[in-house]
Write an enzyme that holds these catalytic residues in place. Structure first.
Site, PDB file in Angstrom:
ATOM      1  N   ASP A   1      -5.297   0.329   3.153  1.00  0.00           N
ATOM      2  CA  ASP A   1      -4.538  -0.489   2.207  1.00  0.00           C
ATOM      3  C   ASP A   1      -5.132  -1.893   2.100  1.00  0.00           C
ATOM      4  OD1 ASP A   1      -2.474  -1.156   0.495  1.00  0.00           O
ATOM      5  OD2 ASP A   1      -0.871  -0.602   1.880  1.00  0.00           O
TER       6      ASP A   1
ATOM      7  N   ASP B   1       2.056   2.155  -6.673  1.00  0.00           N
ATOM      8  CA  ASP B   1       3.278   2.194  -5.863  1.00  0.00           C
ATOM      9  C   ASP B   1       4.447   2.694  -6.694  1.00  0.00           C
ATOM     10  OD1 ASP B   1       2.426   1.494  -3.389  1.00  0.00           O
ATOM     11  OD2 ASP B   1       2.891  -0.634  -3.574  1.00  0.00           O
TER      12      ASP B   1
HETATM   13  C1  DGJ Z   1       1.373  -0.869  -0.203  1.00  0.00           C
HETATM   14  C2  DGJ Z   1       1.055   0.570  -0.452  1.00  0.00           C
HETATM   15  O1  DGJ Z   1       0.696   0.771  -1.781  1.00  0.00           O
HETATM   16  C3  DGJ Z   1       2.242   1.418  -0.048  1.00  0.00           C
HETATM   17  O2  DGJ Z   1       2.007   2.752  -0.349  1.00  0.00           O
HETATM   18  C4  DGJ Z   1       2.512   1.217   1.404  1.00  0.00           C
HETATM   19  O3  DGJ Z   1       1.456   1.717   2.160  1.00  0.00           O
HETATM   20  C5  DGJ Z   1       2.742  -0.251   1.706  1.00  0.00           C
HETATM   21  N1  DGJ Z   1       1.674  -1.067   1.181  1.00  0.00           N
HETATM   22  C6  DGJ Z   1       2.878  -0.487   3.174  1.00  0.00           C
HETATM   23  O4  DGJ Z   1       2.933  -1.814   3.497  1.00  0.00           O
END
Ligand code: DGJ
Length: 750
Positions: A479, A549
């Site tokens: 991430d 997301d």
């Molecule tokens: C952002 C990501 O896009 C999510 O899927 C998740 O992993 C969160 N960060 C966790 O902090």
């Protein structure tokens, strides 16, 4: 040979079965552009296409001649200040401040295959016969510098990969202020520009605008390719549709700051430039040093936007993505993020994993919150060791238990970040990418680590390696959750500061390279606060990326439709999540959520232990369905049929490479009162072949047998009332409705 040099006329012609790219050595020794488009018969003598004009105010290099001006000639890699007043492909400065340059043709080299770009992601070949490369060397004798322009044409795709390499040959340091990966001058401006734009939770929506005089384009100066714009730009003729007409696609294989720009001059010539964004870029090149730009991929299609996208899909899925997972069916996963967020312990995780195993899911992914003292987003990034309060037996113990259940185990990292409340930051406060002598901004309570420094990358590498060696980890989600702000590399000199944004990317790539090489069986999924780094650069290391997301099915139709403009289905992370949805609070059926998520890598991201028996049964069926069809979905030929950006409906389909089967998806956002008749015109089928059609994951209705020509030209009815479902049809209607149809070619065994 697909790369010809015609000595007498000084013309280069690169061609394959579908496209031609022609350039020439201009009279002043610079490289001129002649043509990029549909394949032309090779011959000597395309120079008649080079148009000259004596125009007022134009600067002309030849005494006594007014019709030769770089302001009006089409060029391959134009400089500024040579008479050309348009946006340049590069700009370099000498030690005395002079930016005047004169790069002329010195020589060229043609070879079969394609070289790697050291330290950078790039499209590759597995067999030399798959591509031919032309390298043209330009030299400025006064500056003692060379530029090597590289062009690779692919045998199987209407695509050309380009890049530029600057080499300092003399005693003098030269500073590159701008070094684009490529430039293309087109003879008219009758195009619409396509861009993929958005923000967090609505990434890569398709936007279209008619070209007009001046500059238009997309860019990122955020340190990552960004949610806001994607390193892609398309040009299509007004009449071009998904299935017919001319389209050009430009894509940058890079994950950091970029510029993708179109300039239309006042004589309707269109110039495209693409490369690293010159903002805060200043690359000093000492004697003997070289600088390599990232690669830019250009596609030409006369088969509409689907033709352009399919070229990108094929090339990126099979010759940009690498490693054992490139061609494998992707595991169906469950991720605990939307199920628990930071609030979990081992017991809860095992409960979800055990239910997942019962339902046929293959991989459990433990997301954020497992390390340091992390219970919220304000601590512990950089401390990559397990939180033993939450997970008493650490990652190794947990991973083994999950493995013993018959599931694979995956783990989340955010390698490039730190929090002030972390052991890493306390030990190395100067490792953040910020001028620590003054206040600097946080983003989500976190700070960017200075990946331009090798010692920082090494420290993160050692921590990740330890976990990956000790625990049976099969998947890593990488991430990256904030943009850059006050960029400064502490303790480094002035010349380093102009390099730091690009060196950061090189640091990220080097860490990816090390980890993917040392752990070749691990499947990497890239992620950046959802889809802020969904770009070709990342695809080289991680064959799949978290698309957004936003897991709402309706929003995802647009996001995945837009993403498919460039990126293959196999690269799109897509999960079924809970209702009401956590991002937009919408309710959609479990069927529709899966019907959208199937067109990606597929997984679940909700607390499945809280579902009803009936819902769990449905998930079992969905998992079984995906296992049966994922090869077709992830490796088939993807066609967009109906755009969600243009109305209440959307449709797409995927056809097996061997034509034996296809899957058609149809989505309707709002239920219209007394809806009109709806017909879809399928594509990619064989006219003469008969297909059996069955509705999937719904009522299971059979729709008989139809020939390819009927389905493509007369169409296939998806009207509300013509399906013959009777009472059931009413039960299945409503907002956010979707249907999935499987087509089987009659002589095949699928
Ligand atoms: C952002 C990501 O896009 C999510 O899927 C998740 O992993 C969160 N960060 C966790 O902090």
């Amino acid at each position: 040979m697909p790369v010809e040099f015609h000595q007498k006329s000084g013309e280069f012609h690169l061609y394959n079965d579908e496209i031609s790219y022609i350039m020439e050595i201009l009279e002043n020794g610079h490289l001129g552009h002649v043509y990029f488009g549909k394949r032309l018969r090779d011959r000597e003598g395309f120079r008649y296409l080079t148009e000259y004009a004596a125009r007022d105010m134009a600067a002309c290099p030849f005494e006594g001649r007014r019709d030769f001006s770089l302001e009006h000639l089409k060029q391959e890699y134009p400089a500024f200040g040579t008479g050309d007043t348009r946006y340049p492909a590069f700009e370099i400065e000498r030690e005395d401040g002079s930016r005047v340059v004169d790069f002329r043709y010195l020589g060229h080299h043609i070879y079969q295959g394609k070289k790697k770009l050291e330290g950078l992601p790039a499209v590759y070949v597995e067999d030399e016969a798959e591509a031919w490369t032309l390298e043209v060397t330009l030299e400025d004798q006064a500056v003692s510098a060379r530029i090597v322009l590289s062009y690779s044409i692919f045998r199987d795709y209407p695509a050309i990969a380009r890049s530029a390499r600057f080499v300092c040959e003399g005693e003098e340091t030269v500073t590159i202020l701008n070094g684009m990966s490529g430039c293309l001058d087109l003879p008219d401006k009758e195009y619409e520009m396509l861009e993929l734009a958005g923000t967090w939770a609505r990434e890569r929506h398709i936007h279209k605008r008619e070209l007009t005089y001046g500059i238009q384009g997309v860019y990122s100066m955020r340190g990552c390719s960004s949610h806001q714009f994607n390193p892609f730009l398309g040009l299509k003729r007004k009449e071009t549709t998904e299935s017919a007409g001319e389209a050009l696609g430009f894509s940058l294989v890079y994950s950091g700051d970029f510029l993708a720009q179109v300039e239309v001059d006042n004589f309707d010539v269109t110039r495209v430039v693409m490369g690293i964004h010159p903002n805060e870029f200043r690359w000093e090149l000492g004697p003997g040093e070289a600088f390599q730009t990232p690669e830019m991929v250009m596609v030409y299609s006369d088969k509409g936007l689907n033709g352009m996208s399919q070229a990108f899909h094929g090339l990126y899925r099979t010759r940009l993505a690498r490693g054992v997972w490139r061609d494998r069916e992707r595991p169906i996963l469950i991720n605990n993020w939307e199920a628990t967020y930071f609030d979990f312990n081992e017991e809860k995780i095992l409960e979800i994993a055990s239910k997942a195993q019962e339902l046929g899911i293959e991989l459990f992914v433990l997301d954020d919150g497992w390390f340091g003292k992390r219970n919220w987003d304000d601590s512990s990034l950089g401390d990559w060791y397990p939180n033993l309060e939450k997970l008493p037996e650490g990652i190794t113990g947990l991973a083994r238990k999950i493995q013993d259940m018959g599931l694979k185990f995956g783990l989340w990292f955010e390698p490039e970040m730190t929090n002030k409340d972390s052991d890493l930051f306390r030990a190395h406060p100067d490792w953040v990418l910020a001028d620590i002598r003054r206040p600097y901004s946080h983003g989500r309570n976190q700070y960017v680590l200075d990946f331009s420094k090798e010692e920082v990358v090494d420290c993160v590498y050692r921590q990740m390696k330890k976990i990956l060696e000790e625990a049976p980890v099969s998947y890593v989600k990488w991430d990256m959750n904030r943009s850059f702000s006050e960029v400064f590399s502490n303790g480094k000199d002035r010349s380093w500061q102009g390099k730091v944004r690009h060196k950061y990317m090189l640091g990220v790539y080097s860490l990816y390279e090390r980890l993917t090489r040392e752990f070749p069986e691990i499947l990497f999924e890239s992620c950046a606060s959802g889809g802020a780094r969904f770009d070709p650069g990342m695809l080289y290391y991680a064959p799949q990326a978290w698309t957004s997301d936003d897991t709402d099915a309706v929003e995802r139709i647009k996001i995945q439709y837009g993403t498919s403009m460039v990126y293959p289905v196999s690269s799109m992370g897509s999960h079924v999540s809970a209702v009401p949805n956590h991002q937009v609070f919408r309710n959609t059926s479990l069927d529709t959520r899966a019907n959208v998520a199937y067109f990606g890598t597929f997984g679940y991201e909700l607390d499945i232990t809280k579902l009803t028996e009936e819902e769990q049964e449905k998930i079992k069926e969905q998992v079984a369905f995906m296992k049966q069809h994922r090869r077709l979905i992830q490796q088939g030929r993807f066609y967009r049929l109906k755009s969600p950006f243009e109305g209440n409906y959307a449709a797409w389909m995927v056809v097996a490479e061997d034509g034996s089967e296809a899957l058609l998806a149809y989505f309707r956002m709002m239920q219209p009162p007394q809806g009109k008749f709806e017909r879809l015109y399928l594509t990619g089928l064989e006219e003469e072949e008969e297909y059996e059609i069955k509705e999937q994951a719904g009522a299971g209705e059979e729709f008989g047998r139809h020939y390819g020509d009927e389905l493509m030209y007369a169409g296939f009815s998806v009207s509300d009332f013509s399906s013959g479902l009777g009472r059931k049809a009413y039960e299945l209607q409503g907002d956010y409705f979707s249907r999935l149809y499987h087509l089987r070619k009659m002589d095949s065994n699928n």
